[in-house]
Design an enzyme around this catalytic site. Structure first.
Site, PDB file in Angstrom:
ATOM      1  N   PHE A  15       0.857  -1.183   0.000  1.00  0.00           N
ATOM      2  CA  PHE A  15       0.000   0.000   0.000  1.00  0.00           C
ATOM      3  C   PHE A  15       0.892   1.232   0.000  1.00  0.00           C
ATOM      4  CE2 PHE A  15      -2.589   3.487   1.576  1.00  0.00           C
ATOM      5  CZ  PHE A  15      -3.673   3.376   0.723  1.00  0.00           C
ATOM      6  N   LYS A  65       2.587  11.192   7.281  1.00  0.00           N
ATOM      7  CA  LYS A  65       1.672  11.062   8.413  1.00  0.00           C
ATOM      8  C   LYS A  65       2.140  11.826   9.660  1.00  0.00           C
ATOM      9  CE  LYS A  65      -0.248   6.679   6.814  1.00  0.00           C
ATOM     10  NZ  LYS A  65      -1.576   6.997   6.325  1.00  0.00           N
ATOM     11  N   ASP A  80       9.277   2.578   2.026  1.00  0.00           N
ATOM     12  CA  ASP A  80       8.099   3.384   2.325  1.00  0.00           C
ATOM     13  C   ASP A  80       7.871   3.309   3.837  1.00  0.00           C
ATOM     14  OD1 ASP A  80       5.639   4.495   2.755  1.00  0.00           O
ATOM     15  OD2 ASP A  80       4.700   3.634   0.970  1.00  0.00           O
TER      16      ASP A  80
HETATM   17  N1  PLP Z   1       2.455   4.547   2.133  1.00  0.00           N
HETATM   18  C1  PLP Z   1       2.028   3.847   3.194  1.00  0.00           C
HETATM   19  C2  PLP Z   1       2.874   2.731   3.712  1.00  0.00           C
HETATM   20  C3  PLP Z   1       0.818   4.145   3.816  1.00  0.00           C
HETATM   21  O1  PLP Z   1       0.396   3.434   4.860  1.00  0.00           O
HETATM   22  C4  PLP Z   1       0.054   5.223   3.294  1.00  0.00           C
HETATM   23  C5  PLP Z   1      -1.252   5.562   3.910  1.00  0.00           C
HETATM   24  O2  PLP Z   1      -1.850   4.825   4.659  1.00  0.00           O
HETATM   25  C6  PLP Z   1       0.538   5.929   2.185  1.00  0.00           C
HETATM   26  C7  PLP Z   1       1.739   5.567   1.626  1.00  0.00           C
HETATM   27  C8  PLP Z   1      -0.269   7.052   1.585  1.00  0.00           C
HETATM   28  O3  PLP Z   1      -0.247   8.167   2.399  1.00  0.00           O
HETATM   29  P1  PLP Z   1      -1.300   9.347   2.184  1.00  0.00           P
HETATM   30  O4  PLP Z   1      -2.649   8.796   2.510  1.00  0.00           O
HETATM   31  O5  PLP Z   1      -0.847  10.432   3.110  1.00  0.00           O
HETATM   32  O6  PLP Z   1      -1.207   9.751   0.759  1.00  0.00           O
END
Ligand code: PLP
Length: 418
Positions: free
Chosen positions: A152, A270, A239
């Site tokens: 994700f 976040k 990530d």
């Molecule tokens: N990468 C990871 C591992 C995430 O958990 C998330 C969101 O849950 C994102 C990227 C995307 O972040 P955003 O919702 O701030 O675009």
């Protein structure tokens, strides 16, 4: 008409139904508590205090309205400190200091600021391709990036193409760039080695797959993946949008693997906003980020003075060793307690630091369990086949281990799948 049903009607009339929220209208929040209106059994509204073990997927990881950050924000606003200015118009001091701070904390060289985590993913992808063409010498338009199934990385089109989840892809095509990604099984180093070829620019992976249900790879996976990348001249990019900034008991999750696990790049988001702002950064080596010269990349809001000042304060808090040790110990104790719950709907309990999940047996409807937990006064995360817990990192111990735990235990023990 009750207020809750009024809000529900308006939401469904004027806002796309891409979320299906709980029947709860949040109003006020402090620390790990959210107060709002909820519908009672008779349909009338009442105030409800909910223990927040969701933390907006870690974005409010310091709790709601943390006093240090609220004070800073108010002070800056009262002094008329500049909130927004384009990075092209002035040299933002707070951004320079944030870059220096993240560089010192991570061992990497530079940052490029954005707003959301998914923008960090898109940027990492673009930077990796650029590096592939300019440094590695991949032929134009041939660059590939390896990602993992069940990943994700957000909701942008690039993250959608990188996803293996049919629910997020169906009828959003065409995906002309599908061949830009090779997808492999998470945790499988052999598959990873096999997927590498001369056009591979990068491997982008979450150190723990949070959204997929807190899938923790075997010990040494990240370190080994790092080694394989180095040996094959492939960028190793993590990530850490959800796992970073203390969530797993280390400032960055890769640090569980020791200094040798350090990637070439990582995305943070976040919690970098301290629950007050939307901030994300792509952190990487000079060799990668120096390629992004004027006009090649940018963001209207990314790197704003106020957001950077708040991110610095949030970093001060989460980078304290005593803070991180507490997260690790508290997470371990909470997981141990969850493992004592005897309920036939539980398949597995796992976690690292305060990133925790209870996986349910496949027959159980996750949403029903999640709603029951809410009715009991605990807000959790509905993940694929699991109930996730990402409490604020500074949560009061009693609220988590006694108050919250007792409610969770009761719901699981009394849940009837029928
Ligand atoms: N990468 C990871 C591992 C995430 O958990 C998330 C969101 O849950 C994102 C990227 C995307 O972040 P955003 O919702 O701030 O675009």
């Amino acid at each position: 008409m009750s207020k809750v049903s009024e809000v529900r009607d308006k939401l469904y009339r004027y806002v796309a139904p891409n979320y299906a929220p709980l029947p709860f209208v949040p109003r006020v929040a402090k620390g790990e508590w959210i107060y709002g209106l909820a519908e009672g059994n008779d349909g009338s509204d009442g105030w409800r205090a909910v223990l927040d073990l969701h933390s907006n997927y870690s974005a409010t990881g310091l709790g709601h309205n943390p006093p240090e950050l609220v004070d800073l924000k108010i002070k800056r606003l009262k002094e008329n400190r500049i909130v927004f200015i384009s990075r092209g118009a002035g040299m933002i001091e707070e951004l320079a200091v944030l870059g220096e701070r993240i560089s010192h904390l991570s061992g990497m060289d530079m940052i490029l600021p954005k707003n959301a985590g998914t923008e960090g993913f898109d940027l990492a992808l673009k930077a990796a391709r650029l590096w592939g063409y300019k440094v590695k010498g991949i032929k134009e338009n041939r660059a590939e990036v390896i990602v993992c199934n069940e990943n994700f990385h957000g909701r942008s089109l690039a993250a959608t193409i990188a996803s293996s989840d049919p629910r997020v892809k169906e009828r959003f095509g065409p995906f002309g760039a599908e061949r830009a990604f090779r997808k492999i099984l998470f945790g499988d180093l052999k598959a990873f080695e096999k997927a590498i070829n001369k056009n591979t620019a990068a491997f982008i992976v979450e150190p723990i797959q949070a959204e997929a249900g807190v899938i923790i790879p075997s010990e040494g996976y990240i370190r080994e993946a790092r080694r394989i990348c180095r040996e094959n001249n492939v960028l190793f990019i993590l990530d850490e949008v959800q796992t970073g900034l203390g969530r797993t008991g280390q400032l960055f999750c890769w640090q569980h693997g020791g200094p040798e696990a350090m990637p070439d790049g990582m995305m943070l988001g976040k919690e970098l906003g301290g629950g007050m702002n939307k901030e994300s950064v792509f952190v990487a080596s000079r060799q990668v980020l120096e390629l992004l010269t004027e006009g090649t990349e940018g963001s209207t809001f990314g790197g704003d003075p106020e957001g950077c000042a708040i991110a610095l304060k949030a970093l001060d808090i989460v980078s304290e060793p005593s803070f991180l040790n507490r997260v690790e110990a508290l997470g371990e104790e909470f997981v141990q307690k969850l493992r004592t719950i005897e309920a036939p709907i539980i398949k597995d309990v796992r976690g690292k630091g305060l990133l925790i999940a209870i996986e349910l047996v496949p027959e159980v409807n996750v949403r029903r369990v999640w709603e029951e937990l809410f009715r009991a006064g605990v807000l959790t995360i509905k993940r694929h086949n699991a109930i996730g817990f990402s409490p604020p990192l500074n949560i009061n111990e009693h609220n988590l281990l006694v108050y919250g735990f007792n409610k969770i235990k009761k719901v699981f023990e009394n849940f009837s799948p029928a």
